[in-house]
Write a protein that holds these residues in place. Sequence first.
Motif, short mmCIF file in Angstrom:
data_model
loop_
_atom_site.label_atom_id
_atom_site.label_comp_id
_atom_site.label_asym_id
_atom_site.label_seq_id
_atom_site.Cartn_x
_atom_site.Cartn_y
_atom_site.Cartn_z
N LEU A 197 0.77 -1.06 0.10
CA LEU A 197 -0.10 0.08 0.02
C LEU A 197 0.82 1.23 0.06
O LEU A 197 1.68 1.28 0.79
CB LEU A 197 -0.83 -0.08 1.25
N GLU A 198 0.61 1.98 -0.84
CA GLU A 198 1.38 3.33 -1.08
C GLU A 198 0.38 4.50 -0.89
O GLU A 198 -0.64 4.53 -1.54
CB GLU A 198 1.87 3.44 -2.45
N LEU A 199 0.51 5.42 0.14
CA LEU A 199 -0.24 6.65 0.40
C LEU A 199 0.51 7.55 0.09
O LEU A 199 1.42 8.05 0.56
CB LEU A 199 -0.55 6.68 1.90
N ASP A 200 -0.04 8.47 -1.33
CA ASP A 200 0.88 9.36 -1.78
C ASP A 200 -0.08 10.64 -1.45
O ASP A 200 -0.55 11.52 -2.32
CB ASP A 200 0.80 9.19 -3.45
N ILE A 201 -0.12 10.93 -0.25
CA ILE A 201 -0.86 11.85 0.44
C ILE A 201 0.09 12.81 1.33
O ILE A 201 1.09 12.17 2.21
CB ILE A 201 -1.89 11.50 1.41
N GLU A 202 0.50 14.19 0.99
CA GLU A 202 1.52 14.75 1.64
C GLU A 202 1.48 14.88 2.97
O GLU A 202 2.42 14.77 3.87
CB GLU A 202 1.61 16.15 1.04
N MET A 203 0.23 15.18 3.62
CA MET A 203 0.14 15.24 4.97
C MET A 203 0.63 13.84 5.75
O MET A 203 0.99 13.95 6.75
CB MET A 203 -1.18 15.74 5.27
N VAL A 204 0.15 12.55 5.08
CA VAL A 204 0.45 11.48 5.41
C VAL A 204 1.96 11.36 5.71
O VAL A 204 2.72 10.67 6.59
CB VAL A 204 -0.19 10.34 4.67
N ARG A 205 2.74 11.56 4.59
CA ARG A 205 3.92 11.48 4.36
C ARG A 205 5.00 12.22 5.20
O ARG A 205 6.07 12.05 5.40
CB ARG A 205 4.40 11.54 2.79
N ARG A 206 4.53 13.34 5.85
CA ARG A 206 5.13 14.15 6.58
C ARG A 206 4.95 14.00 8.08
O ARG A 206 5.43 14.62 8.97
CB ARG A 206 4.86 15.61 6.33
N SER A 207 3.95 12.89 8.37
CA SER A 207 3.67 12.68 9.76
C SER A 207 4.70 11.60 10.53
O SER A 207 4.96 10.75 9.92
CB SER A 207 2.30 12.23 9.90
N PRO A 208 4.94 11.62 11.65
CA PRO A 208 5.64 10.62 12.53
C PRO A 208 5.02 9.59 12.49
O PRO A 208 5.55 8.32 12.29
CB PRO A 208 5.78 11.29 13.92
N ILE A 209 3.76 9.30 12.53
CA ILE A 209 3.05 7.99 12.38
C ILE A 209 3.22 7.05 11.24
O ILE A 209 3.41 6.00 11.19
CB ILE A 209 1.46 8.00 12.88
N TYR A 210 3.46 7.87 10.07
CA TYR A 210 3.73 7.12 8.75
C TYR A 210 5.12 6.34 8.86
O TYR A 210 5.19 5.30 8.65
CB TYR A 210 3.98 8.15 7.76
N PHE A 211 6.11 7.12 9.63
CA PHE A 211 7.21 6.56 9.57
C PHE A 211 7.34 5.14 10.59
O PHE A 211 8.03 4.39 10.59
CB PHE A 211 8.26 7.58 10.09
N SER A 212 6.39 5.20 11.50
CA SER A 212 6.20 4.16 12.45
C SER A 212 5.57 2.85 12.02
O SER A 212 5.96 1.77 12.25
CB SER A 212 5.22 4.46 13.47
N VAL A 213 4.92 3.07 10.60
CA VAL A 213 4.38 1.87 9.97
C VAL A 213 4.88 1.58 8.38
O VAL A 213 4.51 0.56 8.10
CB VAL A 213 2.63 2.00 9.84
N LEU A 214 6.06 2.34 8.09
CA LEU A 214 6.62 2.03 7.07
C LEU A 214 7.45 1.13 7.13
O LEU A 214 8.32 1.00 7.64
CB LEU A 214 7.33 3.50 6.60
#
Length: 181
Positions: free
Chosen positions: A99-116
């Motif tokens: 799953l790729e989420l190409d949403i800028e607000m998501v890609r800048r959030s700390p929670i994104y990096f926790s599940v990447l």
Amino acid sequence: MEQTVSNGQKKTFFRWILDRHLLANREIIWLLHYLMSNDKLLGVIHIVDEVARVNRSITIACADDDRPIFRYVKTTVETNDPEKAFHDLRMNQEEDVYLELDIEMVRRSPIYFSVLEENPNNIVDVHEKYGTMADYATVEAERNFIADRLNKAINEALDHGDQDQFYLLSKQLNQLRRQQK
């Protein structure tokens, strides 16, 4: 280096996206709710920064872009219809889905990096690519946590009329804010 992300972390991440109303398409929202409710399927979902060269993938993009907001690919078959993806996901819960989420607000959030997680077919290691950004996001999340705790403690000091504690905590909060600049 491979990162294992728990179903609980993925559910928290999807809930975070849904709570912020980052998705406007009703079918995509329903699909995320379905993923959150199905632990077996959630176990084969891998959130990656790029879905290139995988057999099965979902891409969710921002509605502002020119490209489709939803894309599901299974080997050589591609659809922009979340309902078709839902039916295929429901019927095939064994094969990994990236799953790729190409949403800028998501890609800048700390929670994104926790599940990447890493795409096994990408040459560049995700930790190499995003290591600095993840470190920054972690520091920022820690500062926000401390600021929230200080604000709550300041409010409690005000509620209890503790002037000394109020001044002490306010000084700490101001120092924290100066560090952020």
